[in-house]
Write a protein that holds these residues in place. Structure first.
Motif, PDB file in Angstrom:
ATOM      1  N   TYR A 173      18.406  85.382  14.275  1.00 43.31           N
ATOM      2  CA  TYR A 173      17.425  84.533  14.961  1.00 43.31           C
ATOM      3  C   TYR A 173      17.914  83.099  14.996  1.00 43.31           C
ATOM      4  CZ  TYR A 173      14.061  88.277  15.129  1.00 43.31           C
ATOM      5  OH  TYR A 173      13.433  89.444  15.431  1.00 43.31           O
ATOM      6  N   THR A 174      17.802  82.503  16.181  1.00 36.42           N
ATOM      7  CA  THR A 174      18.300  81.139  16.324  1.00 36.42           C
ATOM      8  C   THR A 174      17.320  80.332  17.170  1.00 36.42           C
ATOM      9  OG1 THR A 174      20.207  79.863  17.073  1.00 36.42           O
ATOM     10  CG2 THR A 174      19.797  81.910  18.250  1.00 36.42           C
ATOM     11  N   ASP A 175      17.764  79.181  17.690  1.00 35.50           N
ATOM     12  CA  ASP A 175      16.825  78.301  18.382  1.00 35.50           C
ATOM     13  C   ASP A 175      17.007  78.315  19.896  1.00 35.50           C
ATOM     14  OD1 ASP A 175      19.230  76.971  18.361  1.00 35.50           O
ATOM     15  OD2 ASP A 175      18.626  75.672  16.710  1.00 35.50           O
ATOM     16  N   VAL A 176      17.751  79.298  20.390  1.00 32.74           N
ATOM     17  CA  VAL A 176      17.825  79.546  21.832  1.00 32.74           C
ATOM     18  C   VAL A 176      17.595  81.049  22.029  1.00 32.74           C
ATOM     19  CG1 VAL A 176      19.281  77.602  22.525  1.00 32.74           C
ATOM     20  CG2 VAL A 176      20.346  79.665  21.626  1.00 32.74           C
ATOM     21  N   ASP A 177      17.426  81.474  23.270  1.00 29.76           N
ATOM     22  CA  ASP A 177      17.013  82.855  23.524  1.00 29.76           C
ATOM     23  C   ASP A 177      18.109  83.912  23.420  1.00 29.76           C
ATOM     24  OD1 ASP A 177      14.247  82.708  23.814  1.00 29.76           O
ATOM     25  OD2 ASP A 177      14.438  81.803  25.802  1.00 29.76           O
ATOM     26  N   GLY A 178      19.269  83.546  22.921  1.00 25.76           N
ATOM     27  CA  GLY A 178      20.340  84.536  22.780  1.00 25.76           C
ATOM     28  C   GLY A 178      21.681  83.854  22.956  1.00 25.76           C
ATOM     29  N   ILE A 193      23.051  85.879  28.396  1.00 32.57           N
ATOM     30  CA  ILE A 193      23.795  87.125  28.568  1.00 32.57           C
ATOM     31  C   ILE A 193      22.985  88.244  27.899  1.00 32.57           C
ATOM     32  CG2 ILE A 193      25.957  88.299  27.977  1.00 32.57           C
ATOM     33  CD1 ILE A 193      27.203  85.424  27.724  1.00 32.57           C
ATOM     34  N   ASP A 194      22.775  89.351  28.590  1.00 32.84           N
ATOM     35  CA  ASP A 194      21.988  90.450  27.999  1.00 32.84           C
ATOM     36  C   ASP A 194      22.796  91.219  26.954  1.00 32.84           C
ATOM     37  OD1 ASP A 194      19.833  89.829  29.566  1.00 32.84           O
ATOM     38  OD2 ASP A 194      20.441  91.182  31.200  1.00 32.84           O
ATOM     39  N   ALA A 195      24.057  91.484  27.283  1.00 34.89           N
ATOM     40  CA  ALA A 195      24.905  92.232  26.360  1.00 34.89           C
ATOM     41  C   ALA A 195      26.330  91.729  26.492  1.00 34.89           C
ATOM     42  CB  ALA A 195      24.851  93.726  26.683  1.00 34.89           C
ATOM     43  N   ILE A 196      27.008  91.604  25.372  1.00 36.88           N
ATOM     44  CA  ILE A 196      28.375  91.096  25.376  1.00 36.88           C
ATOM     45  C   ILE A 196      29.208  91.957  24.431  1.00 36.88           C
ATOM     46  CG2 ILE A 196      27.839  89.389  23.561  1.00 36.88           C
ATOM     47  CD1 ILE A 196      29.829  87.476  24.898  1.00 36.88           C
ATOM     48  N   THR A 197      30.466  92.209  24.768  1.00 35.34           N
ATOM     49  CA  THR A 197      31.289  93.027  23.870  1.00 35.34           C
ATOM     50  C   THR A 197      31.681  92.189  22.651  1.00 35.34           C
ATOM     51  OG1 THR A 197      33.373  92.377  24.896  1.00 35.34           O
ATOM     52  CG2 THR A 197      32.265  94.295  25.828  1.00 35.34           C
ATOM     53  N   ALA A 198      31.884  92.886  21.545  1.00 36.08           N
ATOM     54  CA  ALA A 198      32.244  92.209  20.296  1.00 36.08           C
ATOM     55  C   ALA A 198      33.539  91.417  20.485  1.00 36.08           C
ATOM     56  CB  ALA A 198      32.401  93.234  19.183  1.00 36.08           C
ATOM     57  N   GLU A 199      34.448  91.994  21.270  1.00 32.04           N
ATOM     58  CA  GLU A 199      35.727  91.355  21.512  1.00 32.04           C
ATOM     59  C   GLU A 199      35.560  90.001  22.212  1.00 32.04           C
ATOM     60  OE1 GLU A 199      37.776  93.420  24.542  1.00 32.04           O
ATOM     61  OE2 GLU A 199      39.756  92.987  23.700  1.00 32.04           O
ATOM     62  N   SER A 232      13.846  82.715  17.390  1.00 29.49           N
ATOM     63  CA  SER A 232      12.701  82.874  16.486  1.00 29.49           C
ATOM     64  C   SER A 232      11.484  82.155  17.062  1.00 29.49           C
ATOM     65  CB  SER A 232      13.037  82.310  15.105  1.00 29.49           C
ATOM     66  OG  SER A 232      13.265  80.921  15.182  1.00 29.49           O
ATOM     67  N   PHE A 233      11.669  81.504  18.215  1.00 27.30           N
ATOM     68  CA  PHE A 233      10.582  80.734  18.827  1.00 27.30           C
ATOM     69  C   PHE A 233       9.943  81.471  20.003  1.00 27.30           C
ATOM     70  CE2 PHE A 233      13.423  77.876  16.721  1.00 27.30           C
ATOM     71  CZ  PHE A 233      12.635  76.862  16.195  1.00 27.30           C
ATOM     72  N   SER A 234      10.525  82.608  20.406  1.00 29.49           N
ATOM     73  CA  SER A 234       9.981  83.317  21.565  1.00 29.49           C
ATOM     74  C   SER A 234      10.135  84.824  21.361  1.00 29.49           C
ATOM     75  CB  SER A 234      10.741  82.907  22.835  1.00 29.49           C
ATOM     76  OG  SER A 234      11.967  83.618  22.912  1.00 29.49           O
ATOM     77  N   ASP A 235       9.596  85.599  22.270  1.00 26.12           N
ATOM     78  CA  ASP A 235       9.736  87.053  22.187  1.00 26.12           C
ATOM     79  C   ASP A 235      10.728  87.582  23.209  1.00 26.12           C
ATOM     80  OD1 ASP A 235       8.047  87.711  20.041  1.00 26.12           O
ATOM     81  OD2 ASP A 235       6.311  87.203  21.280  1.00 26.12           O
ATOM     82  N   GLU A 236      11.555  86.702  23.743  1.00 26.57           N
ATOM     83  CA  GLU A 236      12.560  87.120  24.727  1.00 26.57           C
ATOM     84  C   GLU A 236      13.496  88.164  24.107  1.00 26.57           C
ATOM     85  OE1 GLU A 236      12.803  86.079  27.985  1.00 26.57           O
ATOM     86  OE2 GLU A 236      10.819  85.245  27.539  1.00 26.57           O
ATOM     87  N   PRO A 237      14.037  89.053  24.939  1.00 29.50           N
ATOM     88  CA  PRO A 237      14.829  90.169  24.402  1.00 29.50           C
ATOM     89  C   PRO A 237      16.190  89.800  23.786  1.00 29.50           C
ATOM     90  CG  PRO A 237      14.761  90.240  26.812  1.00 29.50           C
ATOM     91  CD  PRO A 237      13.793  89.188  26.387  1.00 29.50           C
TER      92      PRO A 237
END
Ligand code: ASP
Ligand code: MG
Length: 425
Positions: A173-178, A193-199, A232-237
């Motif tokens: 959890y951080t202070d931006v939505d992802g 970004i919705d999904a990002i590769t670990a690489e 931690s400030f919103s319910d965004e995915p």
């Protein structure tokens, strides 16, 4: 029932109100039927304030005592969080890093995790309690002392706990939505970004993206921990960091974007060793001297030698903090190395453009160089990996460079990103 590890950073627990907000979220996760383990950082800027305080007391604080001091920061937030949750009617127990079994090497301020023995955390879960663990700290069996993992180390605590406990997911959890295409504090039109590769995340974190600690990303990848970065400030995915071999988290057949994100940092300095005799063994000699200073070399560029002189220039970048030491070490060997000049430049920025799709597309570097040229930004060094192109520019042009590249690679969003708190560190 899932086991979820949640990590809350300093800006998410900056004051009593935030502690209550975070506690509520933890309670909701528990009430939804999950086992919950929490790793928490020190409140707000506590760690920086403690460092300042130490510096006011003595110029070079003893590393052991500094770790004693800094670990107090996480002790405050873990206890406050546990008592707040208990006040809300659920069982919660806080644990220091050592109680939670975070076994590390003995290096103060830069300890590495060697083992995680979370027996007490397990017991707490078995009793139906929420376990709150102090981030960033551990215990060395060799020295029998308290250690810290290095700045930003709470992410690594969370990931290590998730791996050791076999958690289903590690939520950061951080202070931006992802995770954004670039720091939204610099480019308001940065896109989530919705999904990002670990690489890709590894390359971005290694190139200065602060949203996730590099070591945490490495640890997660090595141990197959799924990371979920959210606010931690919103319910965004939020954003899922995933292993492409295990498939996209949403089961989507996505084509890898050519450019996923842009990271930038000003934490390096450039050293140029000028007029080095172009004979075999010189680079080895230079970088052996650098290695002895324990400075971590990043980019290296060697020019072709001038035909008349048969001498060449070698430039490389190292962390700013190591600059003086490296210069002194090279200066001390001047007679042996036979170079003509030594230049130190701490006004540089490094900008990295990252994308897994780069592997299969052409013209990315050409577009990058043209974009910077058209913005009047000179490129001083270039380095690449399979999925990254990095350039060095003047430090004061860094934000501008990131902005023009973000636009040129089609990453701009339609609306501005929300930054809830914090400074991005
Ligand atoms: N409190 C520590 C720091 O500020 C650890 C962390 O925040 O992850 O570096
Ligand atoms: Mg912190």
């Amino acid at each position: 029932m899932a086991l979820i590890v949640q990590k809350f950073g300093g800006s998410s627990v900056a004051d009593a109100e935030s502690v209550k907000r975070v506690a509520k979220r933890i309670v909701e996760t528990r009430r939804a039927g999950n086992d919950v383990v929490v790793a928490v950082s020190a409140m707000g800027d506590t760690t920086d304030e403690l460092l300042d305080l130490a510096a006011e007391c003595t110029p070079i604080p003893a590393p052991r005592e500094l770790d004693m001091l800094l670990t107090a920061g996480e002790r405050i937030s873990m206890a406050l969080l546990a008592m707040t949750i208990k006040g809300m009617g659920l069982e919660a127990l806080s644990f220091t890093g050592s109680q939670a079994g975070m076994i590390t090497t003995a290096e103060h301020g830069a300890a590495k995790i060697v083992d995680v023995t979370p027996g007490r955390v397990r017991e707490a879960l078995d009793q139906g309690a929420i376990a709150i663990v102090a981030g960033f700290q551990g215990f060395s069996r060799d020295s029998r002392d308290i250690t810290t993992l290095g700045r930003g180390g709470s992410d690594t605590t969370a990931v290590a706990l998730a791996a050791a406990l076999g958690a289903d997911v590690c939520e950061i959890y951080t202070d931006v939505d992802g995770i954004f295409t670039t720091d939204p504090r610099v480019v308001p039109l940065a896109r989530k970004i919705d999904a990002i590769t670990a690489e890709e995340m590894l390359e971005l974190a290694a190139s200065g993206a602060k949203v996730l600690h590099l070591r945490a990303v490495e640890y997660a990848r090595r141990h197959g921990v799924v990371l979920h970065v959210r606010s931690s400030f919103s319910d965004e995915p939020g954003t899922i960091v995933y292993d492409p071999e295990k498939g996209h988290p949403k089961g989507e057949q996505v084509e890898e974007p050519i450019i996923t994100g842009i990271a930038a940092e000003k934490s390096e300095a450039k050293i140029t060793v000028g007029g080095v005799p172009d004979v075999p063994g010189k680079s080895a000699q230079i970088f052996e001297i650098v290695a002895k200073t324990h400075a971590n070399v990043d980019m290296i560029v060697q020019n072709v030698s001038a035909a008349q002189t048969n001498r060449t220039d070698i430039s490389f970048t190292i962390p700013l903090a190591d600059g003086r030491r490296v210069i002194e070490a090279l200066e001390a060997e001047r007679d042996d190395l036979q170079f003509e000049s030594l230049q130190y430049d701490d006004q540089i920025a490094k900008i990295a453009v990252v994308g897994a799709g780069m592997r299969t597309s052409t013209g990315v570097s050409a577009q990058l160089f043209r974009t910077l040229f058209e913005a009047g930004i000179n490129i001083e060094m270039i380095s690449t990996s399979e999925i990254r192109i990095s350039v060095v520019t003047r430090a004061d042009l860094m934000d501008k460079a990131v902005k023009v590249l973000h636009t040129a690679f089609g990453l701009d969003a339609d609306t501005e990103a929300t930054v809830y708190a914090g400074t991005g560190r």
